[in-house]
Design a protein around this motif. Sequence first.
Motif, PDB file in Angstrom:
ATOM      1  N   UNK A 182      -6.538  -7.913 -52.680  1.00 51.02           N
ATOM      2  CA  UNK A 182      -6.106  -8.661 -51.514  1.00 51.02           C
ATOM      3  C   UNK A 182      -5.490  -7.720 -50.478  1.00 51.02           C
ATOM      4  N   UNK A 183      -6.011  -7.785 -49.248  1.00 49.20           N
ATOM      5  CA  UNK A 183      -5.479  -6.935 -48.188  1.00 49.20           C
ATOM      6  C   UNK A 183      -4.176  -7.486 -47.635  1.00 49.20           C
ATOM      7  N   UNK A 184      -4.166  -8.753 -47.332  1.00 46.22           N
ATOM      8  CA  UNK A 184      -3.007  -9.386 -46.745  1.00 46.22           C
ATOM      9  C   UNK A 184      -2.814 -10.759 -47.358  1.00 46.22           C
ATOM     10  N   UNK A 185      -1.594 -11.202 -47.328  1.00 48.16           N
ATOM     11  CA  UNK A 185      -1.293 -12.585 -47.694  1.00 48.16           C
ATOM     12  C   UNK A 185      -1.106 -13.337 -46.385  1.00 48.16           C
ATOM     13  N   UNK A 186      -1.878 -14.389 -46.136  1.00 41.60           N
ATOM     14  CA  UNK A 186      -1.798 -15.068 -44.832  1.00 41.60           C
ATOM     15  C   UNK A 186      -0.379 -15.485 -44.491  1.00 41.60           C
ATOM     16  N   UNK A 187      -0.023 -15.274 -43.247  1.00 40.92           N
ATOM     17  CA  UNK A 187       1.328 -15.597 -42.812  1.00 40.92           C
ATOM     18  C   UNK A 187       1.608 -17.088 -42.920  1.00 40.92           C
ATOM     19  N   UNK A 188       0.622 -17.916 -42.564  1.00 41.35           N
ATOM     20  CA  UNK A 188       0.856 -19.351 -42.629  1.00 41.35           C
ATOM     21  C   UNK A 188       1.070 -19.810 -44.068  1.00 41.35           C
ATOM     22  N   UNK A 189       0.412 -19.125 -45.027  1.00 47.53           N
ATOM     23  CA  UNK A 189       0.628 -19.485 -46.432  1.00 47.53           C
ATOM     24  C   UNK A 189       2.037 -19.096 -46.873  1.00 47.53           C
ATOM     25  N   UNK A 190       2.447 -17.899 -46.508  1.00 45.59           N
ATOM     26  CA  UNK A 190       3.786 -17.449 -46.874  1.00 45.59           C
ATOM     27  C   UNK A 190       4.836 -18.379 -46.283  1.00 45.59           C
ATOM     28  N   UNK A 191       4.644 -18.770 -45.044  1.00 51.95           N
ATOM     29  CA  UNK A 191       5.627 -19.646 -44.410  1.00 51.95           C
ATOM     30  C   UNK A 191       5.624 -21.036 -45.031  1.00 51.95           C
ATOM     31  N   UNK A 192       4.524 -21.389 -45.674  1.00 52.37           N
ATOM     32  CA  UNK A 192       4.478 -22.691 -46.349  1.00 52.37           C
ATOM     33  C   UNK A 192       5.147 -22.660 -47.710  1.00 52.37           C
ATOM     34  N   UNK A 193       5.311 -21.449 -48.272  1.00 51.90           N
ATOM     35  CA  UNK A 193       5.949 -21.331 -49.594  1.00 51.90           C
ATOM     36  C   UNK A 193       7.457 -21.375 -49.419  1.00 51.90           C
ATOM     37  N   UNK A 194       7.976 -22.534 -49.201  1.00 51.69           N
ATOM     38  CA  UNK A 194       9.389 -22.681 -48.861  1.00 51.69           C
ATOM     39  C   UNK A 194      10.300 -22.578 -50.073  1.00 51.69           C
ATOM     40  N   UNK A 195       9.707 -22.593 -51.289  1.00 46.83           N
ATOM     41  CA  UNK A 195      10.542 -22.463 -52.499  1.00 46.83           C
ATOM     42  C   UNK A 195      10.187 -21.211 -53.301  1.00 46.83           C
ATOM     43  N   UNK A 196       9.417 -20.294 -52.722  1.00 48.12           N
ATOM     44  CA  UNK A 196       8.988 -19.098 -53.439  1.00 48.12           C
ATOM     45  C   UNK A 196      10.187 -18.198 -53.727  1.00 48.12           C
ATOM     46  N   UNK A 197      10.375 -17.902 -55.009  1.00 48.79           N
ATOM     47  CA  UNK A 197      11.500 -17.051 -55.411  1.00 48.79           C
ATOM     48  C   UNK A 197      11.054 -15.673 -55.905  1.00 48.79           C
ATOM     49  N   UNK A 198       9.850 -15.593 -56.472  1.00 46.58           N
ATOM     50  CA  UNK A 198       9.385 -14.329 -57.042  1.00 46.58           C
ATOM     51  C   UNK A 198       7.948 -14.077 -56.643  1.00 46.58           C
ATOM     52  N   UNK A 199       7.668 -12.825 -56.178  1.00 44.17           N
ATOM     53  CA  UNK A 199       6.337 -12.430 -55.748  1.00 44.17           C
ATOM     54  C   UNK A 199       6.002 -11.090 -56.393  1.00 44.17           C
ATOM     55  N   UNK A 200       4.867 -11.043 -57.104  1.00 40.17           N
ATOM     56  CA  UNK A 200       4.439  -9.817 -57.775  1.00 40.17           C
ATOM     57  C   UNK A 200       3.130  -9.330 -57.164  1.00 40.17           C
ATOM     58  N   UNK A 250      12.983 -12.058 -55.803  1.00 45.52           N
ATOM     59  CA  UNK A 250      12.458 -10.926 -56.569  1.00 45.52           C
ATOM     60  C   UNK A 250      11.111 -10.512 -56.009  1.00 45.52           C
ATOM     61  N   UNK A 251      10.957  -9.213 -55.761  1.00 48.55           N
ATOM     62  CA  UNK A 251       9.722  -8.664 -55.209  1.00 48.55           C
ATOM     63  C   UNK A 251       9.304  -7.461 -56.050  1.00 48.55           C
ATOM     64  N   UNK A 252       8.054  -7.515 -56.554  1.00 47.59           N
ATOM     65  CA  UNK A 252       7.510  -6.448 -57.394  1.00 47.59           C
ATOM     66  C   UNK A 252       6.351  -5.781 -56.662  1.00 47.59           C
ATOM     67  N   UNK A 253       6.546  -4.528 -56.252  1.00 45.94           N
ATOM     68  CA  UNK A 253       5.526  -3.729 -55.576  1.00 45.94           C
ATOM     69  C   UNK A 253       5.160  -2.497 -56.400  1.00 45.94           C
ATOM     70  N   UNK A 254       5.369  -2.567 -57.690  1.00 43.58           N
ATOM     71  CA  UNK A 254       5.175  -1.400 -58.543  1.00 43.58           C
ATOM     72  C   UNK A 254       3.708  -1.056 -58.715  1.00 43.58           C
ATOM     73  N   UNK A 255       3.469   0.201 -59.119  1.00 44.05           N
ATOM     74  CA  UNK A 255       2.128   0.685 -59.473  1.00 44.05           C
ATOM     75  C   UNK A 255       1.138   0.513 -58.324  1.00 44.05           C
ATOM     76  N   UNK A 256       1.550   0.937 -57.144  1.00 42.06           N
ATOM     77  CA  UNK A 256       0.657   0.983 -55.999  1.00 42.06           C
ATOM     78  C   UNK A 256       0.620   2.414 -55.472  1.00 42.06           C
ATOM     79  N   UNK A 257       0.235   2.575 -54.218  1.00 39.85           N
ATOM     80  CA  UNK A 257       0.171   3.907 -53.610  1.00 39.85           C
ATOM     81  C   UNK A 257       1.022   3.969 -52.353  1.00 39.85           C
TER      82      UNK A 257
END
Length: 1517
Positions: free
Chosen positions: A242-260, A281-288
Amino acid sequence: MLEKVSPKTQAPPVVLAVPPPIDGLASSAASWEAPQSWAVEKDGEDPAEPPDYSSSEDSVAIGHHAPKKHRSHRTSTRPKPPLKAAKPCITNKPFKVRIYRANNTYHVASIGLSVTVADLAPVLNTKLLLESERETHRLYLKERGRERILAQTERPADIVRRRLEQAGYDLADGLDLLGAEDITFLMKFVYKTQLLGPAEEDLSFDTFEHIDLTGRSLRAIPVVLHTRADTITTLNLSRNPMLEIPLDFIQSCVTLRELRLSNMAMKRVPQSVRHCITLYRLDLSCNRIVELNEAGLDQIPKLATLNVQNNRMEKLPWYFPRLRMLRHLNISNNKFRTLPPVVCEMASLVDLDISFNMISELPDEIGQLKLLDRLIIVGNQVQKFPDECRGLVSLRDLDCRRNNILDLSVVCMLPKLEILRADHNTIYALDLSLGPSLKTLDASHNDITQITLVPGPVGTCSPYALTSLDISYAKLSSLDEFALGQLSSLEILKLDHNSFRYIPESLGELSQLRRLSCSDNALDALPSSIGRLQRLETLDAHNNSLVELPISLWNCASLCHINVTSNQLGIWHDPPTSTVNPADSPPTSTRSILIHPERKTSATGSIGSQSGRTIPPLAHSLERLYLGENNLTDDVLHPLTILKELRVLNMSFNEIQEIPPSFFRNLIKLEEVYLSGNKLTSIPTEDLHRLTRLSVLFLNGNKLQTLPHELGKIQSLAVLDAGSNVLKYNINNWQFDWNWNFNPNLKYLNLSGNKRLEIKPDATGHKMQSTKDQHGRKVLADFSSLNQLRVLGLMDVTTTFLPNIPDDNEERRVRTSLSEVNNMAYGIADHLSGSDYLNMLDLVQPHFRDNKEEAVFAMFGRAQPSTGSNRLSKYLHDKFLSVFTQQLDTLDKSKKEGVSDALRRSFLRLNKYLHDELYNSTGVNRKMSQASASSTGAASILDQAPVRSGASGIVMYIAGKTMYVANAGNALAVISKQGAAELVSKKHDPFDRAETARIRAAEGWVSPKGFVNDEIDISRSFGFYHLLPVVNARPDIYMRDLSELDEFVIIGNRGLWDYVSYQTAVDIARSERADPMIAAQKLRDFAISYGAKGSTMIMVISIADLFNPGRARPSTVPSLGDYEPPSSKYKRTKQTVLDPGLNWLDEEPPPPIGHVALVFTDIRNSTHLWEANAGMQTAMRIHHTLMRRQLRFFGGYEVKTEGDAFMCSFPTALSALLWCLRIQVQLLHEAWPLEILECHDGKPVYDANGTLIARGLSVRMGVHCGTPVCEIDPVTKRMDYFGPMVNRSARICGNAAGGEIMCSAEILREINASIFETGPFTEYSEFQPPSIIDAIRRMGVVVIPKGEYKLKGLELPEALSLVYPKELAGRVDLEEFESEPSASASRVQFSIEQTRQLGLLCLRLEALSSSRIFRPSPQRKASASKESSDGQIEDGQQLSNIMYGDASLLLPPIHQKLSDAELMTILDSLSIRIENALVALSQIFRPQSQSITSTLRGVDERTLQEILSMLQGRSSL
């Protein structure tokens, strides 16, 4: 119905109604933009734009050929690191690349490394697609469990090259051609339409609160999630392209607590993430990810946990201190060389992990983290904790393992610190300045030579809180009795692998102690106070020199585990007549049972029938007792009969000839019994049927001729080893002798080594009522009824009925061969350890490729214990020989390819074949890569366990007299060269810095517990395809030309090497080197006794037989009279030797008489080292053990020692010379204490060629031969030598300097005659052993004539010569070592900066002694003191009170080029000046009033009497 498309996909033209303006986004229809989830391309957007992820490792090129990369179309403000240019031979050679269609057909393209996807696309359109398909197809790459679209600027051939190198392939393996093969186990290119993706209906969700979409090849958020976005609390998108997570989707996730978003090959954080304001909680591990500057994470107000480990960051953005809610930060496995300053400004941090970076220094500002609770800095290069670490007032858990830390005193005193792990550092002096809360301290694997307990702050009277102390694997020789007694809260104390001779009696003060481990020391006794430890549960004291155990041990009411294997125990005390029952002892079972106070002569008797004495507490608690390898005899077995709670009893390798008939009467709870290596001719049978729980019985290595039929009544018996006995009985005589068919639950049965045993069907036709053949008779020679049998050992056993022998298969290993391969004797032993499946498989192939000089010995097995099947090991076992043969046959001699290339290719090729086999058998299309299979959610994999597991492998290939060893994993091989252990393989440990670097370069990471990607604890292995190429099967290969000095090779898995050191294993096997089968069994049994868990397999191969083909073998004649039982060699009467390093060596030879060679040795500057160097005591133990071990190998006799000086005698001159040469070489490689290595007398010295020629203690030696007077000393009972010859030998040694071997003219004549063959033979030349002559010639010697010396006390001068080993010939060019002790013999513990500070302190004290204040001259052009209008300095002090001066003029020069000796001189001078200043200050500040004594001096006696009476009268008032 909506069609699912991904971002960047060109959408078909659709007529849409213009929506009304949206507040905050646009004010008119003209400026409206479609939501990102609609995937509508913007005007001017280039669909070929490279994504923010790729496979190009900018600065992480593996191998030697990283080509220069094209400049990206995008511009970046971050400067790119320089790239290595590829070698011309790589760049100019086209690479074959297999590219698949969607239907799994493929085309092989031949392209250069610089060809990009954009260059390749027209060719692919022509070769793979129809005209109507070309517009919608893109090139995909499937690897590492994910699938993604390649950017137009990426180079497929270069990706192939890089991945193959990461997987272990070399240029010589044909990297340019391998891409044309099926390498889907590693990667896969697919050219397909970008509209394809997992069907929406394949995605089903039970709940929309926790969404896990790991590895689903998603390029867009599923439509169904848009409608339920407001209910999502955790979202895992890891391993998706996935290149990007759509902004409108993120803004709709009003109860999102953890993103990996881990393992997505991202180079930057998706822009929409910053808008997820509810995220915790935000997990960005094992990328470049290289930087986070543009991520905008400070816009997430509630972010509490951020994981960015295993990226490529070198710094953190400026805005991090704004993350005021961030409490958990993981930046491990990145490229930080210093701790980012912004971290120290994040006051809210509670948990910080900076492991496996390149940090060498912690900043002073780290003390600002007042709330920090947990700090992990494993695997860096930190040397010290700054003093400001005292500010970490909330720190509770500190993990600083595997750094270069010297001192822990700063952090030990932290007020809330509870756990401190500091193993594998460079600590040499441990000051236990314990804080009030410290409970666990692990300082193992350090060079600690001194340990002191520093009192806490004044006013703290509470006991120390420390409950666990680990100082094992150090160099300690003593414990302070007072300090030990103060640690009254200790529950766990580990003292293993030190040099302790005794443990203080204050051990009894540790009333809370539950576990005491003191193995591998030199203890000759345990403190009697141990009986007071009523909570002690485990006592491990194996491999010491204990002669007896304290009788008070019977009073330990909670002790359930005792291990005293490998000691000198000859007795086991009877219980005391009265036992102590302390009030604070934990409740135990009733102690009303009595035993008779007088010992019965039969050494038997049941508990129930005895009376008169209370059974001691130990009898009610002890469950596991290990007494193996001691001097116990039949007479000491009686006290053991009252240990009725025993589950495990190990009495192997003792002197037991007969076990009393009723020995097992009360031991009915026994589950495991080990009686190997004794002299048993029978086992008691009276109570065998009562051992209903017995599952393991080891009887190997005894003198048993039959096994009793009563064993058949033990239905629980699962493991029986009766190998290497003298079994000879009729197996069909089941009424009297044992037959395996009566124990149907057997899983392990070993009868190997019983060369008189015959297994054949019954010729008499005895009838039985069960399991009959077609004639109604039971075939007792058959093994078919043993359905659970996993290992059957019948090596050297005669079998005349072949159909009765079961076949080898995946679940069973059957050995029926002889114990000889190509004239080399070999032995094997293994242990299942409770597993229902085989974990290890052995492979032995004599006459490999029909060549009588070639043989293969191999071992394959699971790298980790498993309860599943053994498909991996079986496949490797079955296929290796054919693969290896093929690779040997295809070697290109013109390219100088050799066996090492064939072995490497065999391992890698076999790993590929194993992958294909596993995925074919589990139903996965072989054209699919493992990564793609998992990413598409392949439900066709029936059993994931074999696919995600692995196996270690080791192969030893002998061709003629050349040995090759290749291994991947933790199965290792060790060779014995004249008794010295040499590792000829490599343990692939993720903690190894070279392996860590390779893992990181392959985009893997190492967790603080030492696991690759936090999954497995080895870095190379077969299998583990989900971790490829991070974990690959590339072997380390060792080639060795064998010589007559090489004796045998030990091959073993981790079940051996995790518990037995290399040298100990060689010593144990060498004690039985005449029979490798017994040696292997002995090693296996020792590993079990030392605590081995899991599967164990050991092979011992006698390579010395290659040079002695006529070696005598044990007789195979049927008569027992001319057959030497193995047990006669298996155990000899041991001498009582209190040095554990000599336990398994050959007995000391008798003292030579007549013409002998004498050697005197002495340590240079030893007197001063004893006074000034704290490491000298440990160094002396190392020195003594080395000298005595080598004496055993070369037939030397230790006459006596005086301090650190040795006097030794040898039967021949060249034996003495070889001993001296070997000692000088071995001294370089001993594990000397750090204090010795950092002082002038012990620091490493290299010659002009960079060869190490001096390290550690320097020993002078003098050698002379003659005929002395030989007499037995009446006190020591040892041979002593007297006369002029002895005096001359001592004087010769006195003329040698450190590291020199000084020889007399007699020795030189023998060298010229026998070694160089340049002089006439002497009358003793014929007695010089040929093996010694050959060994000296192989080593090489350099002789330097020194001329004639006048020896002290002797009239005639002596012509002396220096002799050096060839590898130490560089010592000739060095200046002669100092003959007098210097101040530098002690380790300088002050740095240059500390010395400067000490100098400033000295100047201040000297100024104070003259009533002034010293201040350094200001660094300014104005005058040193500018007066104000009132005559005072600006700070208000009088001019006369201040002395300004330049410290560089008032102190001696202090700079980095000072030697240790010069620095010690300066320190000595400063200490004298400081002492003088303090004396002057004491005179100034002494009270002016005179004492009453001086006032009354001279007063007459009468006046004194009146004064006294007045004082007495006042005191009475």
